[in-house]
Scaffold this motif. Structure first.
Motif, PDB file in Angstrom:
ATOM      1  N   UNK A  19       0.829  -1.206   0.000  1.00 57.07           N
ATOM      2  CA  UNK A  19       0.000   0.000   0.000  1.00 57.07           C
ATOM      3  C   UNK A  19       0.865   1.258   0.000  1.00 57.07           C
ATOM      4  N   UNK A  20       1.806   1.328   0.922  1.00 58.37           N
ATOM      5  CA  UNK A  20       2.624   2.533   1.064  1.00 58.37           C
ATOM      6  C   UNK A  20       3.732   2.614   0.021  1.00 58.37           C
ATOM      7  N   UNK A  21       4.285   1.474  -0.374  1.00 58.40           N
ATOM      8  CA  UNK A  21       5.432   1.495  -1.271  1.00 58.40           C
ATOM      9  C   UNK A  21       5.092   1.435  -2.746  1.00 58.40           C
ATOM     10  N   UNK A  22       3.817   1.152  -3.076  1.00 60.12           N
ATOM     11  CA  UNK A  22       3.472   1.000  -4.487  1.00 60.12           C
ATOM     12  C   UNK A  22       2.118   1.605  -4.848  1.00 60.12           C
ATOM     13  N   UNK A  23       1.072   1.184  -4.144  1.00 59.93           N
ATOM     14  CA  UNK A  23      -0.277   1.580  -4.544  1.00 59.93           C
ATOM     15  C   UNK A  23      -0.514   3.083  -4.393  1.00 59.93           C
ATOM     16  N   UNK A  24      -0.159   3.629  -3.234  1.00 66.76           N
ATOM     17  CA  UNK A  24      -0.369   5.062  -3.029  1.00 66.76           C
ATOM     18  C   UNK A  24       0.520   5.928  -3.921  1.00 66.76           C
ATOM     19  N   UNK A  25       1.846   5.674  -3.975  1.00 62.11           N
ATOM     20  CA  UNK A  25       2.691   6.526  -4.826  1.00 62.11           C
ATOM     21  C   UNK A  25       2.245   6.550  -6.285  1.00 62.11           C
ATOM     22  N   UNK A  26       1.857   5.409  -6.814  1.00 58.36           N
ATOM     23  CA  UNK A  26       1.459   5.377  -8.228  1.00 58.36           C
ATOM     24  C   UNK A  26       0.117   6.079  -8.443  1.00 58.36           C
ATOM     25  N   UNK A  27      -0.769   5.975  -7.472  1.00 63.94           N
ATOM     26  CA  UNK A  27      -2.040   6.699  -7.577  1.00 63.94           C
ATOM     27  C   UNK A  27      -1.790   8.204  -7.576  1.00 63.94           C
ATOM     28  N   UNK A  30       9.492  13.671  -6.189  1.00 60.89           N
ATOM     29  CA  UNK A  30       8.257  13.486  -5.422  1.00 60.89           C
ATOM     30  C   UNK A  30       7.843  12.013  -5.388  1.00 60.89           C
ATOM     31  N   UNK A  31       7.991  11.340  -6.514  1.00 55.27           N
ATOM     32  CA  UNK A  31       7.619   9.917  -6.565  1.00 55.27           C
ATOM     33  C   UNK A  31       8.522   9.093  -5.644  1.00 55.27           C
ATOM     34  N   UNK A  32       9.817   9.371  -5.680  1.00 54.13           N
ATOM     35  CA  UNK A  32      10.747   8.656  -4.801  1.00 54.13           C
ATOM     36  C   UNK A  32      10.397   8.890  -3.336  1.00 54.13           C
ATOM     37  N   UNK A  33      10.034  10.130  -3.007  1.00 53.01           N
ATOM     38  CA  UNK A  33       9.669  10.448  -1.623  1.00 53.01           C
ATOM     39  C   UNK A  33       8.396   9.712  -1.218  1.00 53.01           C
ATOM     40  N   UNK A  34       7.425   9.671  -2.128  1.00 52.14           N
ATOM     41  CA  UNK A  34       6.163   8.984  -1.833  1.00 52.14           C
ATOM     42  C   UNK A  34       6.389   7.497  -1.607  1.00 52.14           C
ATOM     43  N   UNK A  73       6.618   9.265   2.415  1.00 55.50           N
ATOM     44  CA  UNK A  73       6.441  10.700   2.627  1.00 55.50           C
ATOM     45  C   UNK A  73       5.312  11.220   1.735  1.00 55.50           C
ATOM     46  N   UNK A  74       4.829  12.425   2.038  1.00 54.80           N
ATOM     47  CA  UNK A  74       3.768  13.028   1.240  1.00 54.80           C
ATOM     48  C   UNK A  74       4.239  14.385   0.714  1.00 54.80           C
ATOM     49  N   UNK A  75       4.797  14.414  -0.510  1.00 53.02           N
ATOM     50  CA  UNK A  75       5.269  15.677  -1.088  1.00 53.02           C
ATOM     51  C   UNK A  75       4.131  16.683  -1.239  1.00 53.02           C
ATOM     52  N   UNK A  76       4.470  17.946  -1.171  1.00 52.23           N
ATOM     53  CA  UNK A  76       3.469  19.009  -1.292  1.00 52.23           C
ATOM     54  C   UNK A  76       2.706  18.914  -2.605  1.00 52.23           C
TER      55      UNK A  76
END
Length: 385
Positions: free
Chosen positions: A314-322, A369-373, A377-380
């Motif tokens: 969820x945190x390492x793939x699903x959310x960042x790609x969304x 930003x993608x790397x941070x997500x 993390x949640x980039x601005x």
């Protein structure tokens, strides 16, 4: 004397013997016990500490199983034998602590014949030394040779068999003729080939070592979740339900229905396509449901027919790609809507090539930003209103 005998045995084993029989003679000769000059003075507990390397509490416990020993002659021979096989002092101490009667085994009648038999099967000295440390008292039984012979043919190599042995020494305890072979025959009847059975037993070796009724019960559970014998997912279903009861399966199915708002038919599709969902924690399932349905906006039926969504992080793939897809869409950088599941299932390299690299000039911060997500993390730029 022990050091001398160990050195001699190590030298004898440093070059491959001409045959198992030659090796047997060398092992017996090098580890031949000597007669203690004063057998009545033998103190077992002190011997375990000073010679075997056990801690005093370990020695106290182990000595109770060796109270009949009156001389260090046989233990000396066993220790020399183990040293010659290449076991370190720590390995020897571990073997003795876990199986004190190992010191009473006959080198000539038991240990050397076992080593000769295993050598004839193609096991190397390091393989055999590792097997001693792993199998402990089972190594003192000649039946270990016939069992290894069967399992080596079944698993293909000692390297493939070793993970199964590490997970369950029950394979070395179970009777081949009355337990293991009938279970293998039954699993073959269920449509599994030997390669599939071996893979299954690396994770759950007890399946081969249990009574056949228990194995039949596991097969019935797999069929009960909608995975028939002979289908591609059957091995995975057996793995998933192997440690579950009917009650636990029913409870998990009920939780899935309530959490994802699935019908009986939909949850049946999910479990049959992705049996491992039964092993997922309720907390993880709840988190994914709260993300996929309210935030991403997916319909429960959409998720049910794509149960692999529940597999990804969820945190390492699903959310960042969304967040990447939403950012690109809101900034007019996508020429058309992209299916979320198709984006999530892409390999990382492919996703970056398709959705990050083409937009680096228009969105200079996107890669960062993608790397941070992906790190949680949640980039601005990914905070949408």
């Amino acid at each position: 004397m022990l050091r001398l005998r160990s050195c001699v045995l190590t030298q004898l084993l440093s070059s491959p013997p001409r045959s198992p029989a030659t090796q047997l003679r060398r092992l017996i000769s090098a580890a031949a016990p000597t007669i203690s000059p004063n057998p009545t003075s033998f103190a077992v507990e002190d011997y375990l500490v000073d010679t075997c390397g056990l801690a005093r509490p370990q020695a106290l416990e182990a000595s109770a199983k060796l109270s009949h020993l009156k001389s260090p002659a046989n233990p000396d021979a066993v220790l020399a034998f183990l040293a010659g096989l290449g076991l370190s002092g720590a390995d020897v101490a571990s073997v003795v602590a876990k199986d004190p009667p190992f010191l009473c085994a006959s080198v000539e009648r038991t240990l050397a014949p076992v080593v000769a038999g295993l050598t004839a099967l193609g096991l190397s000295r390091p393989d055999i030394a590792g097997l001693v440390s792993l199998s402990r008292e089972r190594f003192r039984r000649m039946s270990i040779v016939s069992k290894l012979q069967y399992y080596l043919r079944f698993f293909g190599s000692f390297g493939s068999l070793l993970p199964a042995l590490r997970r369950g020494l029950c394979l070395l305890s179970a009777n081949l003729e009355t337990v293991v072979k009938p279970n293998v025959a039954f699993l073959r009847e269920c449509g599994l080939v030997d390669r599939d059975i071996a893979k299954l037993c690396v994770a759950q070796p007890w399946l081969l070592a249990s009574n056949t009724q228990r194995v039949r019960a596991v097969v019935a559970l797999a069929e009960g979740i909608g995975v028939p014998r002979g289908c591609r997912m059957f091995r995975h279903a057996l793995h998933a339900v192997g440690r579950l009861s009917k009650e636990k399966i029913a409870a998990k199915v009920g939780y899935l229905k309530a959490t994802f708002r699935w019908s009986d038919a939909e949850v049946g599709v999910v479990v049959s396509k992705f049996p491992y969902v039964l092993l997922s924690s309720n907390q993880m399932l709840q988190s994914k449901s709260e993300f996929l349905i309210p935030e991403v906006g997916l319909e429960p039926a959409y998720i049910a027919h794509r149960p692999a969504l529940l597999l990804y992080s969820l945190e390492g793939r699903m959310k960042p790609r969304y967040y990447v897809l939403k950012f690109l869409k809101e900034n007019g950088l996508l020429d058309h809507d992209r299916d979320y599941y198709n984006a999530v299932k892409l390999a990382e390299k492919v996703f970056v090539e398709k959705f990050i690299c083409p937009h680096q000039e228009a969105a200079l911060h996107l890669t960062k930003d993608y790397d941070a997500a992906c790190k949680g993390e949640m980039p601005t730029n990914f905070r949408f209103t």
